[in-house]
Design a protein around this motif. Structure first.
Motif, PDB file in Angstrom:
ATOM      1  N   LEU A  94      36.393  39.560  35.974  1.00 20.40           N
ATOM      2  CA  LEU A  94      35.067  40.173  35.907  1.00 20.40           C
ATOM      3  C   LEU A  94      34.077  39.289  35.157  1.00 20.40           C
ATOM      4  O   LEU A  94      32.903  39.204  35.522  1.00 20.40           O
ATOM      5  CB  LEU A  94      35.166  41.559  35.251  1.00 20.40           C
ATOM      6  N   ILE A  95      34.550  38.632  34.085  1.00 20.40           N
ATOM      7  CA  ILE A  95      33.688  37.694  33.359  1.00 20.40           C
ATOM      8  C   ILE A  95      33.237  36.576  34.301  1.00 20.40           C
ATOM      9  O   ILE A  95      32.057  36.222  34.357  1.00 20.40           O
ATOM     10  CB  ILE A  95      34.426  37.106  32.139  1.00 20.40           C
ATOM     11  N   GLY A  96      34.181  36.012  35.043  1.00 17.28           N
ATOM     12  CA  GLY A  96      33.846  34.945  35.982  1.00 17.28           C
ATOM     13  C   GLY A  96      32.895  35.412  37.068  1.00 17.28           C
ATOM     14  O   GLY A  96      31.934  34.716  37.409  1.00 17.28           O
ATOM     15  N   TYR A  97      33.132  36.590  37.614  1.00 22.93           N
ATOM     16  CA  TYR A  97      32.282  37.123  38.680  1.00 22.93           C
ATOM     17  C   TYR A  97      30.849  37.334  38.185  1.00 22.93           C
ATOM     18  O   TYR A  97      29.873  37.000  38.879  1.00 22.93           O
ATOM     19  CB  TYR A  97      32.855  38.438  39.196  1.00 22.93           C
ATOM     20  N   PHE A  98      30.720  37.849  36.973  1.00 21.30           N
ATOM     21  CA  PHE A  98      29.403  38.065  36.387  1.00 21.30           C
ATOM     22  C   PHE A  98      28.675  36.730  36.189  1.00 21.30           C
ATOM     23  O   PHE A  98      27.499  36.589  36.531  1.00 21.30           O
ATOM     24  CB  PHE A  98      29.546  38.793  35.054  1.00 21.30           C
ATOM     25  N   LEU A  99      29.388  35.733  35.649  1.00 22.73           N
ATOM     26  CA  LEU A  99      28.780  34.429  35.424  1.00 22.73           C
ATOM     27  C   LEU A  99      28.375  33.760  36.731  1.00 22.73           C
ATOM     28  O   LEU A  99      27.318  33.144  36.839  1.00 22.73           O
ATOM     29  CB  LEU A  99      29.752  33.519  34.661  1.00 22.73           C
TER      30      LEU A  99
END
Length: 226
Positions: A172-177
């Motif tokens: 989720l962190i990667g997707y948001f970034l």
């Protein structure tokens, strides 16, 4: 050195996997958590990168098709849990002889010792969850838990908790970034080193603390007798 940088660079892995990147990420997470030889694989950074390159814009910059984010959300935690279960099974089945091999360029006995240290320090449940966020330790923790005879049902519960939180949070962190930061791929490799550094902080801290412990010398020798 170039080979090491490639192994640490999740963009290299995703570019190499190409159209099979989604399946490849799932397989790598299983291998890193379930197979002793997989400890060098970039689990943390690969999960973040997989989330980033699920974005069409980021994937286009890398020259690959976007990864399937729904597929990753569902099957990557399953792979993480299944891998750890397999590692626990191996530890319970083969015991300490699983680790009785001479040190090589890859396998180091100290990796096993670190996993066992955290198991004893934090207790089985906390150790299984916390190890998910520590490179190398998370690979060896699962067979160590099997060797030390952690109850399989209890291991499964905390394995699921740790595996789901670890995988989903990083994806989720990667997707948001990937959706919010332009040209995110330019910052990915420096970000990898930041992730590795943050993940190693608990290990470094415990090493420093252990070296500060002064073992008192015995005042005299005592002979046991009957």
């Amino acid at each position: 050195m170039d080979v090491l940088l490639e192994l640490l660079d999740p963009k290299w892995w995703l570019g190499m996997l190409g159209p099979l990147a989604t399946i490849g990420v799932i397989a790598i997470i299983f291998a890193e958590t379930g197979l002793l030889v997989g400890f060098f694989l970039p689990g943390d950074s690969l999960l973040v990168a997989a989330g980033i390159f699920s974005s069409a814009a980021a994937a286009q910059g890398l020259g690959i098709a976007p990864l399937s984010f729904p597929t990753l959300l569902i099957f990557t935690p399953v792979a993480a849990v299944a891998g750890a279960q397999f590692g626990h099974f191996l530890g319970g089945r083969f015991g300490r002889k699983l680790f009785e091999k001479p040190d090589s360029r890859l396998f180091k006995k100290e990796h096993v010792d670190k996993a066992e240290f955290y198991f004893e320090k934090f207790g089985p449940a906390k150790a299984v969850v916390a190890a998910r966020f520590m490179p190398i330790v998370r690979t060896f923790m699962n067979p160590v838990a099997g060797v030390l005879e952690m109850d399989p049902r209890r291991f499964f519960v905390w394995n699921v908790v740790g595996g789901v939180v670890w995988v989903e949070a990083l994806l989720l962190i990667g997707y948001f970034l990937g959706a919010k930061v332009e040209n995110i791929d330019k910052y990915l490799l420096p970000g990898v080193f930041v992730i590795i550094a943050l993940s190693l902080i608990p290990i470094v801290r415990e090493v420093i603390k252990s070296r500060r412990v002064v073992v008192p010398e015995p005042k005299g020798r005592h002979h046991a007798g009957r």
